[in-house]
Design an enzyme around this catalytic site. Structure first.
Site: not given
Length: 424
Positions: A78-79
């Site tokens: 996840p960013c």
């Protein structure tokens, strides 16, 4: 090209997966949280084993089952913990799985690791985080390096920087080199989409394509926290407007014969198929399941397949020991955060004056305010212990990493459970 085996975590809707497949990797497992993306993966590759759920949940899959059987561990973790548009919580964000993914190297012992994320992870804010990752991989006897790659260098008609970590077992590391950009400029948005714009009979497609004469801004997939599909924040919409595209939504079909822009609109909206083309998918590559908004999110959050393929091919050549050996990264090691590096190796608390003096001896000139800034960044991802000396000054000790790496009692579990429905 001999096929090698890959386990892919946080696989999304298959951008990295397709690129790695083209690079010669066969998926032994793909793990993804989002049910819509899982449906897309299963629809496109019915022979793949795809598991749905939290990648850190042992009930979803067991990393130890793949120990010694996997050539590559890959993922697009996840960013949001690192994105400039967010709070940059890093290690204290329940969505942060970067450190956890690195820890799986110790368990699975793949020949190589590949993780990609947003450009924000390359910022000064995360210098110590990156340094810690390199130190961890070195402990496991892997040679690692980071590289900021521009998707447009690999034929993707989009401004999409991605920060990529590659690590290889020492045996294979001397054969790895980062992929070189393709020769010539990337195709423009007009060149890329003209046939799709004309596919429903719109006579204005040629003229529109001539005006859309540069690459696209970054496609923004968004998250479950936000509404329907559109092409990003105001700055992105303004860039799309210059390309003759209405960024306030995504259309179901290309323009029909006789179509003209509504008053005040710069041109047509894109369809999901067009957005996929800008992300590097070609017609017939991949089918995205679900409704328009769901499809758009899957496409917009993906790692462009051509970039994944380019890095994957470099890794494949290294694992096959092709080409000439190059100097190991360690011979020209980059120090991401000198303050972290100093405290990490210190046997006792270190005062401010000592930090500045020791750094000077190492050829690093930092003022006291600059060291304080480093410490402030450090404290967001690590425990910093302060001991007050008789002089009133403080001495600093680097404590534990705050990130989730698999601890049973870590606060990540509770926060993740509360926010699971909004995590994408």
């Amino acid at each position: 090209m001999a096929e090698l085996r890959v386990v892919e975590i946080c696989a999304g809707a298959g951008g990295q997966a397709l690129g790695l497949e083209r690079a010669g990797f066969e998926h032994e497992l793909a793990v993804e949280l989002d049910s819509n993306a899982v449906k897309t993966l299963r629809h496109n590759r019915k022979d793949w084993k795809v598991e749905e759920g939290d990648v850190a949940d042992p009930k979803v899959w067991r990393p130890e089952d793949h120990r010694g059987k996997t050539d590559l561990l890959a993922g697009g973790v996840p960013c949001p913990p690192f994105t400039i548009a967010g709070k940059q919580l890093g290690a204290t964000d329940e969505r942060d799985l970067f450190a956890w993914a690195v820890r799986q190297v110790r368990i699975i012992q793949p020949k190589a690791l590949m993780l990609e994320n947003v450009r924000g992870l390359s910022a000064n804010r995360f210098a110590a985080y990156r340094q810690h990752v390199l130190d961890e991989l070195r402990r496991y006897d892997y040679v690692a390096s980071w590289r900021l790659l521009q998707a447009s260098d690999f034929g993707v008609p989009q401004l999409r920087p991605r920060f990529v970590l590659v690590a290889l077992q020492r045996e294979f590391a001397p054969y790895f080199t980062w992929p070189e950009p393709l020769e010539g400029p990337p195709p423009t948005v007009g060149e890329t989409l003209k046939d799709l714009m004309a596919s429903n009979g719109w006579e204005g497609a040629d003229a529109w394509a001539e005006g859309a004469a540069s690459i696209a801004p970054t496609i923004v997939g968004g998250s479950k926290k936000h509404g329907g599909a559109d092409l990003g924040p105001s700055r992105a919409k303004a860039a799309w407007e210059k390309l003759g595209v209405d960024g306030w939504g995504v259309e179901n079909a290309p323009p029909e014969p006789g179509w003209t822009p509504p008053p005040g609109k710069p041109g047509p909206k894109l369809t999901c198929e067009m957005v996929a083309r800008i992300q590097g998918w070609n017609e017939g590559d991949w089918h995205f399941t679900g409704g328009k908004t769901t499809q758009y999110r899957q496409i917009g959050n993906a790692f462009p397949p051509p970039v994944a393929e380019a890095v994957g091919r470099s890794i494949h050549r290294a694992l096959s020991k092709e080409g000439e050996k190059v100097d190991l990264v360690e011979t020209t090691e980059v120090i991401h955060d000198p303050v972290y590096k100093l405290l990490h190796g210190a046997p006792r608390p270190v005062g401010m004056d000592q930090i500045i003096t020791k750094l000077q001896k190492a050829g690093v000139e930092l003022t006291e305010p600059e060291v304080e800034q480093h410490l402030a960044h450090l404290e967001r991802d690590f425990v910093i212990e302060r001991a007050k000396r008789s002089s009133g000054a403080y001495a600093y000790t680097l404590g534990e990493f705050r990130a989730f790496v698999g601890q049973e009692g870590h606060e990540r579990h509770e926060r993740f459970a509360v926010n699971k429905s909004r995590i994408s």
